[in-house]
Design a protein around this motif. Sequence first.
Motif, short mmCIF file in Angstrom:
data_model
loop_
_atom_site.label_atom_id
_atom_site.label_comp_id
_atom_site.label_asym_id
_atom_site.label_seq_id
_atom_site.Cartn_x
_atom_site.Cartn_y
_atom_site.Cartn_z
N GLY A 4 -14.18 -6.82 -16.91
CA GLY A 4 -15.44 -7.28 -16.31
C GLY A 4 -16.58 -6.31 -16.60
N LYS A 5 -16.28 -5.01 -16.50
CA LYS A 5 -17.30 -3.98 -16.77
C LYS A 5 -17.76 -4.09 -18.22
N LYS A 6 -16.78 -4.37 -19.11
CA LYS A 6 -17.10 -4.49 -20.54
C LYS A 6 -18.03 -5.69 -20.78
N ALA A 7 -17.72 -6.81 -20.13
CA ALA A 7 -18.55 -8.01 -20.28
C ALA A 7 -19.97 -7.76 -19.77
N LEU A 8 -20.04 -7.05 -18.65
CA LEU A 8 -21.34 -6.74 -18.04
C LEU A 8 -22.15 -5.81 -18.96
N GLU A 9 -21.45 -4.83 -19.51
CA GLU A 9 -22.11 -3.87 -20.41
C GLU A 9 -22.61 -4.59 -21.67
N ASN A 10 -21.78 -5.48 -22.21
CA ASN A 10 -22.19 -6.25 -23.40
C ASN A 10 -23.45 -7.07 -23.11
N GLU A 11 -23.49 -7.66 -21.93
CA GLU A 11 -24.64 -8.47 -21.56
C GLU A 11 -25.88 -7.60 -21.41
N HIS A 12 -25.69 -6.41 -20.83
CA HIS A 12 -26.80 -5.47 -20.67
C HIS A 12 -27.35 -5.10 -22.05
N GLN A 13 -26.45 -4.80 -22.98
CA GLN A 13 -26.87 -4.45 -24.34
C GLN A 13 -27.67 -5.58 -24.97
N ARG A 14 -27.19 -6.80 -24.75
CA ARG A 14 -27.84 -7.97 -25.35
C ARG A 14 -29.26 -8.14 -24.79
N ILE A 15 -29.39 -7.96 -23.47
CA ILE A 15 -30.70 -8.12 -22.83
C ILE A 15 -31.65 -7.01 -23.33
N CYS A 16 -31.12 -5.77 -23.43
CA CYS A 16 -31.94 -4.64 -23.91
C CYS A 16 -32.42 -4.92 -25.34
N GLN A 17 -31.50 -5.46 -26.15
CA GLN A 17 -31.84 -5.75 -27.55
C GLN A 17 -32.95 -6.80 -27.61
N GLN A 18 -32.84 -7.79 -26.73
CA GLN A 18 -33.88 -8.84 -26.68
C GLN A 18 -35.22 -8.22 -26.29
N ALA A 19 -35.20 -7.32 -25.30
CA ALA A 19 -36.43 -6.68 -24.83
C ALA A 19 -37.02 -5.82 -25.96
N ALA A 20 -36.14 -5.12 -26.68
CA ALA A 20 -36.61 -4.26 -27.79
C ALA A 20 -37.24 -5.12 -28.89
N ASP A 21 -36.60 -6.24 -29.18
CA ASP A 21 -37.13 -7.15 -30.20
C ASP A 21 -38.50 -7.68 -29.78
N TYR A 22 -38.63 -7.97 -28.49
CA TYR A 22 -39.91 -8.46 -27.98
C TYR A 22 -41.00 -7.41 -28.20
N ARG A 23 -40.68 -6.16 -27.83
CA ARG A 23 -41.67 -5.09 -27.97
C ARG A 23 -42.05 -4.89 -29.43
N LYS A 24 -41.00 -4.97 -30.27
CA LYS A 24 -41.23 -4.74 -31.71
C LYS A 24 -42.15 -5.81 -32.30
N TRP A 25 -41.93 -7.05 -31.95
CA TRP A 25 -42.66 -8.13 -32.60
C TRP A 25 -43.88 -8.62 -31.83
#
Lengths: 105, 286
Positions: free
Chosen positions: A79-100
């Motif tokens: 469960g912790k792994k799934a939560l961490e993966n989701e966190h990474q995905r959301i962070c990546q989305q936020a980073a992409d938003y900032r970048k573009w």
Amino acid sequence: MPRARFQTLTEQMFYILICLRKECCGMDIMAEVSRMTDGRVNVGPGTLYNLLEQFLAADMIRETKTEGRRRSYILTEEGKKALENEHQRICQQAADYRKWMGGTS
Amino acid sequence: MTRFKLEIPLYSFWDHTSLEKHLQAMAAKGWFIRQTGALWAYSQGEPAQCRYEIGYYPNAGVYAPSTPKETAFDELCESAGWEIAAEQGPLKIFCSKNMDAVSLDTDPVIQTESIRLARKKTQRANLIVSAVYGVIALIYLWFWMMHPAAFFHNTFAGWFGRCAWITSIMAVTEEITFYTWYKKALRNAREQEAFTPTRSFPQVTLLFLALIAANTLWYATTHPAAGLLFILCAVLLFIGWFFMEWSRLNLRRNRTPGWVVFAVHLLIGGAVFVFYFMAQSALGGF
């Protein structure tokens, strides 16, 4: 095409799993999710019941105790792994938003 | 003394949107749902603003007492302010006085799948009956094509053949209506995370029931003794069905073993059939 199960988490799944970082029962989860999100996200009891059953079947949480009719759960390593993966995905989305889009937050 | 009202349920099992609206309207008039089944029973009280929601719990037992998991589901709903008002196998009717209570289902994919699974469970028995009726309907179709005038023969066989046809068309209509909604609901849920209101057609159900009633009355009027007995038994069966459901709910609530509840069910249903066949034989057979 439908998403693979728990490959990405819905908002409700995400907050339920965050609640389960510590031992929690269903009733506490519903109140806690609403409190954490200032009422923006609410989990209905029918949905919560189904999700807890699905998380149990996927070994993402485990049942810790049953007091009377109250069942408590806690997050597992899976469960912790799934939560961490989701966190990474959301962070990546936020980073992409900032970048573009050039935002600062 | 509390007054009761009985109603023939015309909405489909899966049509929670219409059922919820209907139950809310009934509560506003002072009628509160108490029991489901062949006839839905309401008790009278002070008119109230209540919110009704239908929860579908596919693993609910029909005869066996609630499992710990089913109890956990009920309790979770209660803790969120939803009191169970009535139930019919996997269909659970919840009521809340709090108009702002969080809905039972907040995820459309989960809700859509729960409805499908709950319906699948109840449809298993219905499908067998529908298949039998379908075969009978086809046999009659062949017979009527060979002998067109026989369609209007007012014999027991003619009555039965016409009923088989009405019931088969009813079953096919129900399947088409459900799967049309289900496909749309699943697409909306997955692609837009949106709920799709359900909609069945109570007027169509009423029409089919009226056709069966007209067919039965026609048969009864041309065969006075046998026909009246037939109608009496149909009414008895309906009343018996109501008490079967009443006993099932009460015995289940008292955690009576499943086989006892099933035996009581069978006894009430069987008694009506035995009475019918014995009385029919006394009148000289079919």
